[in-house]
Design a protein around this motif. Sequence first.
Motif, PDB file in Angstrom:
ATOM      1  N   GLU A 104       0.831  -1.108  -0.277  1.00  0.00           N
ATOM      2  CA  GLU A 104       0.506   0.225   0.388  1.00  0.00           C
ATOM      3  C   GLU A 104       0.672   1.273  -0.269  1.00  0.00           C
ATOM      4  O   GLU A 104       0.905   2.262  -0.767  1.00  0.00           O
ATOM      5  N   LEU A 105       2.216   1.059   1.460  1.00  0.00           N
ATOM      6  CA  LEU A 105       2.189   2.183   0.725  1.00  0.00           C
ATOM      7  C   LEU A 105       3.776   2.785  -0.772  1.00  0.00           C
ATOM      8  O   LEU A 105       3.666   3.391  -1.148  1.00  0.00           O
ATOM      9  N   SER A 106       4.106   1.650  -0.655  1.00  0.00           N
ATOM     10  CA  SER A 106       4.347   1.489  -2.737  1.00  0.00           C
ATOM     11  C   SER A 106       3.353   2.247  -3.449  1.00  0.00           C
ATOM     12  O   SER A 106       3.967   3.231  -4.061  1.00  0.00           O
ATOM     13  N   ALA A 107       2.155   1.112  -3.478  1.00  0.00           N
ATOM     14  CA  ALA A 107       1.415   1.913  -4.589  1.00  0.00           C
ATOM     15  C   ALA A 107       1.355   3.151  -4.010  1.00  0.00           C
ATOM     16  O   ALA A 107       1.432   4.542  -5.461  1.00  0.00           O
ATOM     17  N   LEU A 108       1.021   4.440  -2.799  1.00  0.00           N
ATOM     18  CA  LEU A 108       1.587   5.418  -2.584  1.00  0.00           C
ATOM     19  C   LEU A 108       2.472   6.095  -3.352  1.00  0.00           C
ATOM     20  O   LEU A 108       2.190   7.151  -3.996  1.00  0.00           O
ATOM     21  N   LEU A 109       3.486   5.506  -2.863  1.00  0.00           N
ATOM     22  CA  LEU A 109       4.471   6.831  -3.252  1.00  0.00           C
ATOM     23  C   LEU A 109       4.817   6.717  -4.775  1.00  0.00           C
ATOM     24  O   LEU A 109       5.330   7.865  -5.164  1.00  0.00           O
ATOM     25  N   TRP A 110       4.525   5.496  -5.212  1.00  0.00           N
ATOM     26  CA  TRP A 110       4.097   5.657  -7.055  1.00  0.00           C
ATOM     27  C   TRP A 110       3.268   6.262  -7.810  1.00  0.00           C
ATOM     28  O   TRP A 110       3.279   7.196  -8.813  1.00  0.00           O
ATOM     29  N   ARG A 111       2.267   6.354  -7.118  1.00  0.00           N
ATOM     30  CA  ARG A 111       1.033   7.801  -7.119  1.00  0.00           C
ATOM     31  C   ARG A 111       1.469   9.394  -7.500  1.00  0.00           C
ATOM     32  O   ARG A 111       1.411   9.835  -7.802  1.00  0.00           O
ATOM     33  N   ALA A 112       2.270   9.654  -6.253  1.00  0.00           N
ATOM     34  CA  ALA A 112       3.289  10.689  -5.717  1.00  0.00           C
ATOM     35  C   ALA A 112       4.006  10.911  -7.174  1.00  0.00           C
ATOM     36  O   ALA A 112       4.209  12.277  -7.314  1.00  0.00           O
ATOM     37  N   VAL A 113       4.895  10.056  -7.532  1.00  0.00           N
ATOM     38  CA  VAL A 113       6.084   9.826  -8.682  1.00  0.00           C
ATOM     39  C   VAL A 113       5.277  10.297  -9.751  1.00  0.00           C
ATOM     40  O   VAL A 113       5.690  11.281 -10.351  1.00  0.00           O
ATOM     41  N   ASP A 114       3.798   9.831 -10.040  1.00  0.00           N
ATOM     42  CA  ASP A 114       3.655  10.048 -10.975  1.00  0.00           C
ATOM     43  C   ASP A 114       3.373  11.756 -11.650  1.00  0.00           C
ATOM     44  O   ASP A 114       2.814  11.508 -12.790  1.00  0.00           O
ATOM     45  N   ALA A 115       3.053  11.428 -10.743  1.00  0.00           N
ATOM     46  CA  ALA A 115       2.036  13.185 -10.073  1.00  0.00           C
ATOM     47  C   ALA A 115       3.648  14.744 -10.822  1.00  0.00           C
ATOM     48  O   ALA A 115       3.569  15.531 -10.654  1.00  0.00           O
ATOM     49  N   CYS A 116       4.511  13.923 -10.621  1.00  0.00           N
ATOM     50  CA  CYS A 116       5.683  14.443 -10.760  1.00  0.00           C
ATOM     51  C   CYS A 116       6.750  15.038 -11.598  1.00  0.00           C
ATOM     52  O   CYS A 116       6.442  14.550 -12.706  1.00  0.00           O
ATOM     53  N   GLU A 117       6.808  16.653 -12.275  1.00  0.00           N
ATOM     54  CA  GLU A 117       7.459  16.773 -12.859  1.00  0.00           C
ATOM     55  C   GLU A 117       8.529  16.919 -12.949  1.00  0.00           C
ATOM     56  O   GLU A 117       9.064  17.260 -12.140  1.00  0.00           O
ATOM     57  N   PHE A 118       9.564  17.366 -14.383  1.00  0.00           N
ATOM     58  CA  PHE A 118      11.592  16.778 -14.394  1.00  0.00           C
ATOM     59  C   PHE A 118      12.172  18.159 -14.761  1.00  0.00           C
ATOM     60  O   PHE A 118      12.902  17.733 -14.905  1.00  0.00           O
ATOM     61  N   GLY A 119      11.117  19.591 -15.357  1.00  0.00           N
ATOM     62  CA  GLY A 119      11.593  20.249 -16.162  1.00  0.00           C
ATOM     63  C   GLY A 119      12.763  20.678 -14.995  1.00  0.00           C
ATOM     64  O   GLY A 119      12.593  21.072 -13.746  1.00  0.00           O
ATOM     65  N   GLY A 120      13.967  20.900 -15.249  1.00  0.00           N
ATOM     66  CA  GLY A 120      14.743  21.484 -13.968  1.00  0.00           C
ATOM     67  C   GLY A 120      15.889  20.318 -13.213  1.00  0.00           C
ATOM     68  O   GLY A 120      16.291  21.159 -12.336  1.00  0.00           O
ATOM     69  N   ARG A 121      15.137  19.337 -13.555  1.00  0.00           N
ATOM     70  CA  ARG A 121      15.301  18.872 -12.197  1.00  0.00           C
ATOM     71  C   ARG A 121      16.061  16.960 -12.747  1.00  0.00           C
ATOM     72  O   ARG A 121      15.720  16.089 -12.775  1.00  0.00           O
ATOM     73  N   PRO A 122      17.284  17.486 -13.044  1.00  0.00           N
ATOM     74  CA  PRO A 122      18.082  16.329 -14.271  1.00  0.00           C
ATOM     75  C   PRO A 122      18.607  15.079 -13.268  1.00  0.00           C
ATOM     76  O   PRO A 122      18.147  14.109 -13.780  1.00  0.00           O
TER      77      PRO A 122
END
Length: 275
Positions: A104-122
């Motif tokens: 459950e924790l892993s699934a929630l963390l990956w939901r958060a990751v899916d929302a990340c924008e990576f512009g300027g974040r190498p």
Amino acid sequence: MTARRLWAAVEPLHAVVYFAPQTAEAAKAAGLRGYWMGYFAGRLAPLGPIGPEPATAMLFGFAPAMVARALPDAWSFASPEAVVASRMEAVASALRSVADDVPELSALLWRAVDACEFGGRPLAAAWAGVPKPADPLSRLWLAATILREHRGDGHVLAAVHAGLSGLETTLTHIGDGVIARADIQPHRGWSDAQWDAAVDRLRARGLLDDDGVLTDAGRDLRRGIEDDTDRLAAAPVAALGADVERLLALAVPLSRAVIDRGLVTMPNPVGVPRP
């Protein structure tokens, strides 16, 4: 802010990689020489066989000479792909001493990751490009790492926007009482002359007083950097909505177990808190 609470709850899960003995053993087995070669190669491996100049820019707080002692030499001992694989296996082994699987924790963390924008974040973008491993604890660690580097890259952006170098940013942490010079300088590679010159620059800007403590202007600047860092890390929190509280409820006990088991030392130069 909730973004800062999320960081405090998840940061120890990522930071296992810096302190657990399994990581150092894996780096040595891969052919890397010494802790710092393992650190720099391990943290930057998803970017490929990177050299010291871009590595120093992205890591921000380390002295260029310190980075150059490890890179690019590390890649003559182990390929980036081998370093990533060995690191994943080592962290999973370490985490297995405190948890078998936390789906459950892993699934929630990956939901958060899916929302990340990576512009300027190498750094965050590079780790986001690593394929999800089959091992559930490696997968959890990878999600925590992407979120950590996403916030960290944002912190660098905020500090640069405020007109600070990496060393100067470190000095604002010291000036705020977060960490002592003796606990951080040996781990960042700056000479006394470089350190003292940076102190003089911040004093000239009215940000530090004669004792190296933040002035009112310095505290305002630092508060602004932290607020900007939170703002730049807000997208994962927004995507989770009310479920962020469930993530925190699951992550905090696991992070505390990691610390209590000694997989993350306290206090530490990384700034990892006990949530």
